[in-house]
Design an enzyme around this catalytic site. Structure first.
Site, mmCIF file in Angstrom:
data_model
loop_
_atom_site.group_PDB
_atom_site.id
_atom_site.type_symbol
_atom_site.label_atom_id
_atom_site.label_comp_id
_atom_site.label_asym_id
_atom_site.label_seq_id
_atom_site.Cartn_x
_atom_site.Cartn_y
_atom_site.Cartn_z
ATOM 1 N N ILE A 107 9.790 8.125 -7.495
ATOM 2 C CA ILE A 107 9.333 7.135 -8.752
ATOM 3 C C ILE A 107 9.138 5.820 -8.196
ATOM 4 O O ILE A 107 8.690 5.123 -8.940
ATOM 5 C CB ILE A 107 10.391 7.257 -9.689
ATOM 6 C CG1 ILE A 107 11.847 6.851 -9.140
ATOM 7 C CG2 ILE A 107 10.604 8.543 -10.667
ATOM 8 C CD1 ILE A 107 12.727 6.447 -10.363
ATOM 9 N N GLN A 125 17.942 3.319 4.758
ATOM 10 C CA GLN A 125 18.440 4.382 3.458
ATOM 11 C C GLN A 125 18.953 3.714 2.388
ATOM 12 O O GLN A 125 19.740 2.796 2.550
ATOM 13 C CB GLN A 125 19.442 5.347 4.384
ATOM 14 C CG GLN A 125 19.586 6.486 3.508
ATOM 15 C CD GLN A 125 20.870 7.455 4.162
ATOM 16 O OE1 GLN A 125 21.121 7.230 5.155
ATOM 17 N NE2 GLN A 125 20.861 8.580 3.520
ATOM 18 N N HIS A 157 17.469 13.237 2.403
ATOM 19 C CA HIS A 157 16.438 13.513 1.883
ATOM 20 C C HIS A 157 15.006 13.150 2.962
ATOM 21 O O HIS A 157 15.231 12.345 3.578
ATOM 22 C CB HIS A 157 16.085 12.639 0.504
ATOM 23 C CG HIS A 157 16.275 11.001 0.616
ATOM 24 N ND1 HIS A 157 17.501 10.699 0.686
ATOM 25 C CD2 HIS A 157 15.352 10.307 1.077
ATOM 26 C CE1 HIS A 157 17.447 9.391 0.999
ATOM 27 N NE2 HIS A 157 15.939 9.122 1.156
ATOM 28 N N PHE A 158 14.138 14.085 2.789
ATOM 29 C CA PHE A 158 12.916 13.765 3.435
ATOM 30 C C PHE A 158 11.616 13.348 2.730
ATOM 31 O O PHE A 158 11.524 14.015 1.561
ATOM 32 C CB PHE A 158 12.295 15.233 4.264
ATOM 33 C CG PHE A 158 13.567 15.723 5.255
ATOM 34 C CD1 PHE A 158 14.621 16.374 5.003
ATOM 35 C CD2 PHE A 158 13.100 15.361 6.636
ATOM 36 C CE1 PHE A 158 15.549 16.684 5.993
ATOM 37 C CE2 PHE A 158 14.073 15.865 7.679
ATOM 38 C CZ PHE A 158 15.288 16.499 7.270
HETATM 39 P P1 AMP Z 1 15.587 5.964 1.016
HETATM 40 O O1 AMP Z 1 15.340 4.642 1.042
HETATM 41 O O2 AMP Z 1 14.731 6.867 2.283
HETATM 42 O O3 AMP Z 1 17.060 6.056 1.066
HETATM 43 O O4 AMP Z 1 14.696 6.643 0.158
HETATM 44 C C1 AMP Z 1 15.186 6.790 -1.398
HETATM 45 C C2 AMP Z 1 14.071 7.000 -2.190
HETATM 46 O O5 AMP Z 1 14.496 7.531 -3.363
HETATM 47 C C3 AMP Z 1 13.217 5.881 -2.598
HETATM 48 O O6 AMP Z 1 11.976 5.849 -2.041
HETATM 49 C C4 AMP Z 1 13.331 5.756 -3.950
HETATM 50 O O7 AMP Z 1 12.056 5.390 -4.721
HETATM 51 C C5 AMP Z 1 13.689 7.092 -4.470
HETATM 52 N N1 AMP Z 1 14.480 7.427 -5.708
HETATM 53 C C6 AMP Z 1 15.638 6.704 -5.977
HETATM 54 N N2 AMP Z 1 15.892 7.125 -7.409
HETATM 55 C C7 AMP Z 1 14.954 8.124 -7.722
HETATM 56 C C8 AMP Z 1 14.809 8.885 -8.840
HETATM 57 N N3 AMP Z 1 15.747 8.878 -9.881
HETATM 58 N N4 AMP Z 1 13.829 9.619 -8.815
HETATM 59 C C9 AMP Z 1 12.774 9.714 -7.634
HETATM 60 N N5 AMP Z 1 13.077 8.905 -6.814
HETATM 61 C C10 AMP Z 1 14.274 8.106 -6.851
#
Ligand code: AMP
Ligand code: ZN
Length: 142
Positions: A34, A96, A102-103
């Site tokens: 998002i 992170q 997550h990928f």
């Molecule tokens: P990271 O920084 O690699 O841990 O990425 C986490 C990702 O999750 C970020 O790009 C956020 O935008 C995404 N994110 C966090 N909450 C949500 C959500 N509720 N729905 C979709 N994406 C999310």
């Protein structure tokens, strides 16, 4: 327990908070990010709460990477980018922010300005060779 209460991605998997789902099977779940860094930015997670690549059991990584390939092809077909990066962050030093592995599937456009690229500068082959030997020994003892 496969999923935990306080994790935002576990909540998404359980359907307790909404998501833009693009894929689900018995072991994996994929949804749109998002806060997309590019049109088509998607996330793929195992239906198993584990914080990072170090802790993730092999039996969950396999299916998760299979789903990454499936979603990457789907995003490519729909968005038709110039390229695609798969990104996976571990720990705060790697930026992170959600601690359920997550990928990221990130479509790329030439000159899109995203700064995950680096110039190719040849390394010291001797140093690389020695480091490879040491890493191979760790890998073998996993
Ligand atoms: P990271 O920084 O690699 O841990 O990425 C986490 C990702 O999750 C970020 O790009 C956020 O935008 C995404 N994110 C966090 N909450 C949500 C959500 N509720 N729905 C979709 N994406 C999310
Ligand atoms: Zn979780």
């Amino acid at each position: 327990m496969a999923l935990v209460d306080e994790c935002i991605f576990c909540k998404i998997i359980r359907g307790e908070i909404p998501s833009f789902k693009v894929w689900e099977d018995d072991k994996t779940f994929a949804f749109m990010d998002i806060n997309p860094v590019a049109k088509g930015h998607a996330l793929i997670v195992p239906k198993f709460h584990t914080p990072n690549i170090y802790e993730a059991p092999q039996e969950w990584l396999g299916p998760t990477l299979g789903a990454v390939g499936r979603v990457a092809r789907a995003v490519r077909d729909e968005v038709q980018p110039d390229g695609m990066n798969i990104l996976q962050a571990n720990d705060k030093g790697a930026a992170q922010s959600v601690f359920h592995i997550h990928f990221h599937v990130i479509p790329r456009i030439v000159d899109d300005g995203l700064t995950m690229n680096w110039d190719m500068v040849p390394g010291d082959m001797d140093e690389i060779d020695k480091l490879a030997e040491k890493i191979a020994a760790h890998t073998a003892s996993e």
